[in-house]
Design a protein around this motif. Structure first.
Motif, PDB file in Angstrom:
ATOM      1  N   ASN A  17      17.565 -25.050  16.311  1.00 49.48           N
ATOM      2  CA  ASN A  17      18.355 -24.126  15.910  1.00 49.48           C
ATOM      3  C   ASN A  17      19.817 -24.569  16.652  1.00 49.48           C
ATOM      4  OD1 ASN A  17      20.037 -21.533  15.568  1.00 49.48           O
ATOM      5  ND2 ASN A  17      18.245 -20.415  15.963  1.00 49.48           N
ATOM      6  N   PRO A  18      20.855 -24.498  15.934  1.00 52.76           N
ATOM      7  CA  PRO A  18      22.259 -24.730  16.473  1.00 52.76           C
ATOM      8  C   PRO A  18      22.622 -23.727  17.505  1.00 52.76           C
ATOM      9  CG  PRO A  18      22.392 -24.936  13.868  1.00 52.76           C
ATOM     10  CD  PRO A  18      20.839 -24.208  14.501  1.00 52.76           C
ATOM     11  N   LEU A  19      22.294 -22.423  17.320  1.00 48.89           N
ATOM     12  CA  LEU A  19      22.436 -21.498  18.458  1.00 48.89           C
ATOM     13  C   LEU A  19      21.659 -21.924  19.804  1.00 48.89           C
ATOM     14  CD1 LEU A  19      22.442 -18.164  16.189  1.00 48.89           C
ATOM     15  CD2 LEU A  19      24.538 -19.811  17.229  1.00 48.89           C
ATOM     16  N   HIS A  20      20.670 -22.298  19.531  1.00 49.49           N
ATOM     17  CA  HIS A  20      19.774 -22.765  20.665  1.00 49.49           C
ATOM     18  C   HIS A  20      20.571 -23.828  21.631  1.00 49.49           C
ATOM     19  CE1 HIS A  20      16.427 -23.236  23.452  1.00 49.49           C
ATOM     20  NE2 HIS A  20      16.481 -24.470  23.070  1.00 49.49           N
TER      21      HIS A  20
ATOM     22  N   GLY B  76      23.950 -22.734  23.088  1.00 47.75           N
ATOM     23  CA  GLY B  76      23.347 -21.947  24.434  1.00 47.75           C
ATOM     24  C   GLY B  76      22.942 -22.718  25.541  1.00 47.75           C
ATOM     25  N   ARG B  77      22.276 -23.821  25.411  1.00 49.16           N
ATOM     26  CA  ARG B  77      21.833 -24.859  26.329  1.00 49.16           C
ATOM     27  C   ARG B  77      23.062 -25.600  26.802  1.00 49.16           C
ATOM     28  NH1 ARG B  77      16.158 -27.433  26.484  1.00 49.16           N
ATOM     29  NH2 ARG B  77      17.369 -28.877  27.653  1.00 49.16           N
ATOM     30  N   VAL B  78      24.109 -26.185  26.016  1.00 53.24           N
ATOM     31  CA  VAL B  78      25.374 -26.760  26.179  1.00 53.24           C
ATOM     32  C   VAL B  78      25.953 -25.669  27.206  1.00 53.24           C
ATOM     33  CG1 VAL B  78      27.585 -27.637  25.459  1.00 53.24           C
ATOM     34  CG2 VAL B  78      25.280 -28.326  24.384  1.00 53.24           C
ATOM     35  N   LEU B  79      26.047 -24.640  26.660  1.00 57.65           N
ATOM     36  CA  LEU B  79      27.061 -23.555  27.686  1.00 57.65           C
ATOM     37  C   LEU B  79      26.472 -23.340  29.065  1.00 57.65           C
ATOM     38  CD1 LEU B  79      28.081 -21.042  25.172  1.00 57.65           C
ATOM     39  CD2 LEU B  79      29.646 -23.011  25.930  1.00 57.65           C
ATOM     40  N   GLY B  80      24.871 -23.434  29.107  1.00 48.26           N
ATOM     41  CA  GLY B  80      24.118 -22.956  30.221  1.00 48.26           C
ATOM     42  C   GLY B  80      24.632 -24.496  31.283  1.00 48.26           C
ATOM     43  N   TRP B  81      24.542 -25.660  30.695  1.00 43.10           N
ATOM     44  CA  TRP B  81      24.802 -26.814  31.490  1.00 43.10           C
ATOM     45  C   TRP B  81      26.260 -27.019  31.987  1.00 43.10           C
ATOM     46  CZ3 TRP B  81      21.234 -29.552  33.890  1.00 43.10           C
ATOM     47  CH2 TRP B  81      20.053 -29.567  33.354  1.00 43.10           C
ATOM     48  N   ILE B  82      27.217 -26.355  30.977  1.00 40.59           N
ATOM     49  CA  ILE B  82      28.603 -26.333  31.546  1.00 40.59           C
ATOM     50  C   ILE B  82      28.948 -25.509  32.727  1.00 40.59           C
ATOM     51  CG2 ILE B  82      31.106 -25.879  30.723  1.00 40.59           C
ATOM     52  CD1 ILE B  82      30.044 -26.982  28.091  1.00 40.59           C
ATOM     53  N   GLY B  83      28.200 -24.134  32.633  1.00 35.50           N
ATOM     54  CA  GLY B  83      28.087 -23.408  33.648  1.00 35.50           C
ATOM     55  C   GLY B  83      27.694 -23.814  35.041  1.00 35.50           C
TER      56      GLY B  83
END
Length: 303
Positions: free
Chosen positions: A31-34, A37-44
């Protein structure tokens, strides 16, 4: 109508192949949203890691600089590794403060962890008539702010003759950390199977033997967590070390570094070298015990 096994098998294969065919308009992958979300989590997490690690790295690098480099290029690398800054910091008293902190921290870790583990064992594995009131009394110590009791403690330590000694800090660090450490270890012990106690009793073991040979090895993760938390508290504690230690020979690192700063004034590389010496033991200790530390906290606090 009865279907033959071959027909049933063929139908299932056909259905499986049909299920594998991608539906128009849908991505066959995740799912693109998933994924976003993972990319933003790793960036954070990356930003958080930089925010935590970079100041520490800046302190270590600056401790090798000259005073001119600290002000002229605060974000640059040192032109050379000036190990003399560390020797100057040691001669200014950091080595003495470091030794005092080692003695107080090590003694308070041993006393707090053992006493709290023994108390948690009694509250969870031994049937006592007043277990609940004792538990409430112990956990009630969490609500007592140490700074509120400074004046009574000052008089108490003077009356029993341990003011301005190692024992003043060791006793206070142990007493004020027993409630939290007992609560932490008890949360881990409470779900240990009682069958191990029964098996040890059938083998003729006493309560003391069960505690040392059975329960303590099973509680190793939470004991490591408790020891690390106690180490961080005792190593960085400032108020008690400032009030109850007056001799310069017995000052611990937090108080000693403040005193060194007032003497060195603008010699920032030497001060940063002293801060680096003070910070490295806790970093190394946490890196060594981080796996047991996280395991003990997650298993203990989750119960």
């Amino acid at each position: 109508m009865n279907l033959s096994p071959s027909a049933t098998s063929a139908g299932s294969v056909t259905g499986a192949r049909a299920a594998d065919v991608p539906v128009p308009g849908k991505s066959p992958g995740r799912n693109p949203l998933h994924l976003i979300g993972r990319v933003l989590g790793w960036i954070g997490l990356g930003v958080l890691a930089v925010a935590v690690i970079y100041p520490l790295l800046w302190m270590i690098l600056s401790s090798f600089k000259s005073n001119a480099e600290v002000f002229g290029s605060p974000w640059g690398l040192p032109s050379e590794l000036r190990w003399g800054n560390f020797s100057q910091a040691a001669n200014a008293g950091v080595l003495r403060y470091f030794t005092n902190s080692i003695v107080v921290t090590a003694a308070s870790i041993i006393s707090t962890t053992l006493l709290s583990a023994w108390a948690a064992y009694g509250l969870t594995r031994v049937k006592m008539p007043l277990a609940q009131p004792v538990l409430l009394l112990v956990t009630g110590g969490l609500m007592l702010a140490p700074t509120v009791a400074i004046i009574p403690l000052f008089r108490l330590l003077q009356s029993i003759g341990i003011f301005d000694t190692y024992w003043a800090l060791i006793v206070l660090y142990t007493a004020f950390r027993i409630p939290f450490t007992t609560f932490l270890i008890r949360a881990y012990m409470i779900d240990l199977p009682s069958s191990v106690d029964e098996a040890a009793v059938m083998d003729g073991a006493t309560r003391t033997q069960i505690f040392w040979r059975v329960i303590m090895p099973m509680c190793r993760p939470i004991l490591v967590s408790a020891a690390l938390l106690q180490a961080l508290f005792a190593w960085n504690e400032f108020v008690f070390a400032l009030v109850f230690i007056s001799s310069d020979q017995l000052k611990t690192l937090p108080v000693g570094l403040v005193d060194m700063q007032s003497r060195l004034l603008t010699d920032w590389p030497v001060q940063l070298a002293g801060l680096t010496i003070a910070a490295l033991p806790m970093i190394v200790l946490f890196l060594i015990g981080q796996r047991q530390f996280l395991r003990g906290l997650t298993e203990g606090m989750g119960k």
